[in-house]
Design an enzyme around this catalytic site. Structure first.
Site, PDB file in Angstrom:
ATOM      1  N   ASP A 146      -1.366   6.768   6.155  1.00 34.70           N
ATOM      2  CA  ASP A 146      -2.601   5.716   5.852  1.00 34.70           C
ATOM      3  C   ASP A 146      -2.849   4.878   6.866  1.00 34.70           C
ATOM      4  O   ASP A 146      -1.873   3.846   7.127  1.00 34.70           O
ATOM      5  CB  ASP A 146      -2.287   5.062   4.627  1.00 34.70           C
ATOM      6  CG  ASP A 146      -3.161   4.112   4.068  1.00 34.70           C
ATOM      7  OD1 ASP A 146      -4.288   4.073   4.506  1.00 34.70           O
ATOM      8  OD2 ASP A 146      -3.061   3.497   3.112  1.00 34.70           O
ATOM      9  N   TRP A 198       0.699  -1.014  -0.134  1.00 33.53           N
ATOM     10  CA  TRP A 198      -0.047   0.076  -0.066  1.00 33.53           C
ATOM     11  C   TRP A 198       0.839   1.380   0.073  1.00 33.53           C
ATOM     12  O   TRP A 198       0.343   2.136  -0.519  1.00 33.53           O
ATOM     13  CB  TRP A 198      -1.068   0.094   1.006  1.00 33.53           C
ATOM     14  CG  TRP A 198      -2.159  -1.065   0.859  1.00 33.53           C
ATOM     15  CD1 TRP A 198      -2.171  -2.371   1.833  1.00 33.53           C
ATOM     16  CD2 TRP A 198      -2.647  -1.214  -0.105  1.00 33.53           C
ATOM     17  NE1 TRP A 198      -2.994  -3.112   1.055  1.00 33.53           N
ATOM     18  CE2 TRP A 198      -3.547  -2.495   0.027  1.00 33.53           C
ATOM     19  CE3 TRP A 198      -3.303  -0.461  -1.263  1.00 33.53           C
ATOM     20  CZ2 TRP A 198      -4.662  -2.775  -0.994  1.00 33.53           C
ATOM     21  CZ3 TRP A 198      -4.385  -1.057  -2.100  1.00 33.53           C
ATOM     22  CH2 TRP A 198      -4.887  -2.142  -1.959  1.00 33.53           C
ATOM     23  N   LYS A 200     -12.310  -1.486   6.880  1.00 39.65           N
ATOM     24  CA  LYS A 200     -11.484  -2.448   7.639  1.00 39.65           C
ATOM     25  C   LYS A 200     -11.753  -2.279   9.233  1.00 39.65           C
ATOM     26  O   LYS A 200     -12.595  -2.986   9.709  1.00 39.65           O
ATOM     27  CB  LYS A 200     -10.003  -2.323   7.200  1.00 39.65           C
ATOM     28  CG  LYS A 200      -9.667  -2.764   5.738  1.00 39.65           C
ATOM     29  CD  LYS A 200      -8.421  -2.039   5.420  1.00 39.65           C
ATOM     30  CE  LYS A 200      -8.143  -2.329   3.865  1.00 39.65           C
ATOM     31  NZ  LYS A 200      -8.087  -3.603   3.379  1.00 39.65           N
TER      32      LYS A 200
END
Lengths: 361, 361
Positions: free
Chosen positions: B172, B102, B196
């Protein structure tokens, strides 16, 4: 539980069978032991949901194979920015037809990217009509021509697809997509936030002619690139699976009900019912849009005496008719009567309006 | 209806009480006669939902007043592009710490906009550890330093907030937000897709220090402008109301359960349980991440004999333990054990793993 008739302009009423199915499947989708909203977008369960939704929308709208269909986040407004980034060179001319509030929004989003030309503008007339095609001053070298098929706030709707020659025609169909049969092949690109005529908020549909994806456009992140979204089948990043699923349920409901041809008939009857009450009220109710440009989706109207606005809304709500207050930009009332609004709801509103006039006229 | 324990990495399992409440309210929210998903985002009903969600998240995460909180569409990936557009001048240097998949995605999104510098990179070591802070080569003039707090695929998590001096720290937090108490004041900006650790897919949370909004950034459409989103209170266009509502229900559930301090304790116990089974398996199960960098949220593991992968997944599913297949980039298995995964689910998985080893070891 008692359901009201909800005339909200969007987010808007959903078909009750769709809500009932979503409710039943909320904790366990098809026996897998989890809600569809809890499952991976790349798993077989959601892949099936996604593929069926696209296939069903293609069926409903008779979308040709040379068009890609995307299910994206960001609403119609994000698409308004992306069309310039993806399909116009930096500073290239793009033509805009303005027939209401949303056309102005579309124009605003592209200002940093293109030389946006207003080629026709209904604002001088208070957005009560659509400028005649013969008066549009199209540019010679525009990347595309953009218009708003239905103006949700002003209640102004194109009833024909304008002929703009060889320049790709781009249209915001947020509030009238799938309301009647449409020749998609006349367009370069159609986009729509789903929360009006397709049901759920949080997902937008983009229908784009594939050859346009070869245009270079402007420097942009991958996540702002339609080509990448097409390649990634709308799963470049985690898509709004729940919203996509709910849209899919709406598509299946529309097909069961008879498809867009049937909704076109229902929508015509629903709109006629309300405009007849307004036009037959001797001025007690007023809609100022030119008859030929009146929206079948959003019926804005004003009471002659605006001191009656509050009692109208209060009594309507007591009668189970909600969300009738007009947009703050215009005031007055607005009845949004998308595909999912049953004819019985519009009949109830028409009766209420006649009755309210009798008691207050 | 039987609910499985769902270890999906995102979209991920939701708290059952939240799903039950959403189910109960599906056709009629608080007696208004419509679902919350059918009501205007500007009406009093949704305004209440939105305001409570923000207030609850501020309470949960102890977010200081000089930080704005946004609820936006487009997922974390869109925010990855927007941070460069909003907070860096064209071509300005921005520093990126890469500790997994990511981080690489974040870097990719900003390439058109900034001079992105990789100041630390765990890829050489197969993303099995976090490069020591002392080895980071920060730029002198970076607009910000970006890192990924938890790498969902590689199972690598920062356990401390790195000190980067006076340069704003951007992170993030998609897969670890609100998993434990966090000093938000150490950050310039935190973003997270909600699907999530906060529950529903289709909405992202951005927490940004207000003074950063004064930066000019780069030419961009209003819809890509954080300042405009802050001014519009996340309603610059129609927000994903359903997803925002569901997030709000998750926040209320988290507060009822004891807040992030309580979830930190549960998450620590859950992660320890699985790593203990893996480390105690004599190599039958394997996790290759350095102990100090192991994620408490995503536990990737491999079976010594990958011919056992299929039987493992099949038998797990039969035991009511689903979505354990690892990411296609790594293979093997992955158990994602976010806030909403009950300890009983992790205990069931640990028992199954021990039992499976006994039968196949």
């Amino acid at each position: 539980m008692s359901r009201a008739y909800n005339f909200s302009a969007g987010p808007a009423t959903l078909p009750e069978p769709v809500l009932l199915q979503a409710q039943a499947e909320m904790l366990d989708w098809h026996g897998v032991g989890a809600s569809i909203v809890e499952l991976s977008h790349r798993g077989p369960e959601f892949m099936q949901v996604a593929q069926e939704a696209e296939a069903d929308l293609r069926t409903l709208m008779a979308i040709p194979d040379d068009y890609a269909v995307l299910f994206l986040q960001g609403g119609a407004t994000t698409q308004q920015a992306l069309i310039a980034l993806n399909f116009a060179n930096p500073g290239q001319t793009a033509d805009y037809v303005i027939t209401g509030h949303w056309g102005k929004t579309a124009l605003k989003q592209v200002k940093p990217y293109v030389n946006a030309q207003i080629v026709a503008n209904g604002e001088g007339g208070g957005f009560r009509d659509i400028p005649a095609r013969s008066e549009w001053k199209l540019s010679d070298d525009a990347a595309y021509v953009h218009y708003t098929a239905n103006e949700t706030i002003h209640g102004v709707e194109f009833r024909d697809i304008p002929d703009v020659g060889g320049v790709p025609l781009f249209a915001d169909f947020s509030s009238s997509i799938a309301a009647e049969p449409l020749d998609v092949s006349k367009f370069g690109l159609i986009y729509a936030g789903a929360q009006k005529n397709l049901g759920p908020v949080g997902v937008a549909v983009v229908i784009v002619r594939r050859d346009l994806l070869e245009r270079a456009g402007q420097p942009r992140a991958e996540i702002l690139d339609y080509r990448a979204h097409v390649k990634g089948e709308s799963m470049l990043n985690t898509p709004p699976t729940w919203n996509w699923y709910l849209a899919g349920l709406v598509f299946k409901w529309m097909i069961r009900e008879g498809g867009v041809a049937e909704f076109a008939r229902r929508n015509a009857r629903k709109a006629a019912l309300l405009y007849d009450v307004i036009d037959g009220s001797g001025g007690f109710y007023r809609n100022e849009v030119a008859t030929t440009a009146r929206s079948r989706m959003n019926v804005p109207f004003f009471l002659r005496d605006d001191a009656l606005d509050k009692p109208f809304l209060k009594e309507a709500e007591a009668a189970g008719l909600i969300s009738l207050k007009g947009h703050r930009a215009l005031g007055g009332m607005r009845a949004s009567i998308y595909n999912a609004m049953p004819e019985a709801g519009v009949q109830a509103l028409a009766s209420f309006m006649r009755d309210f006039q009798q008691r207050n006229g």
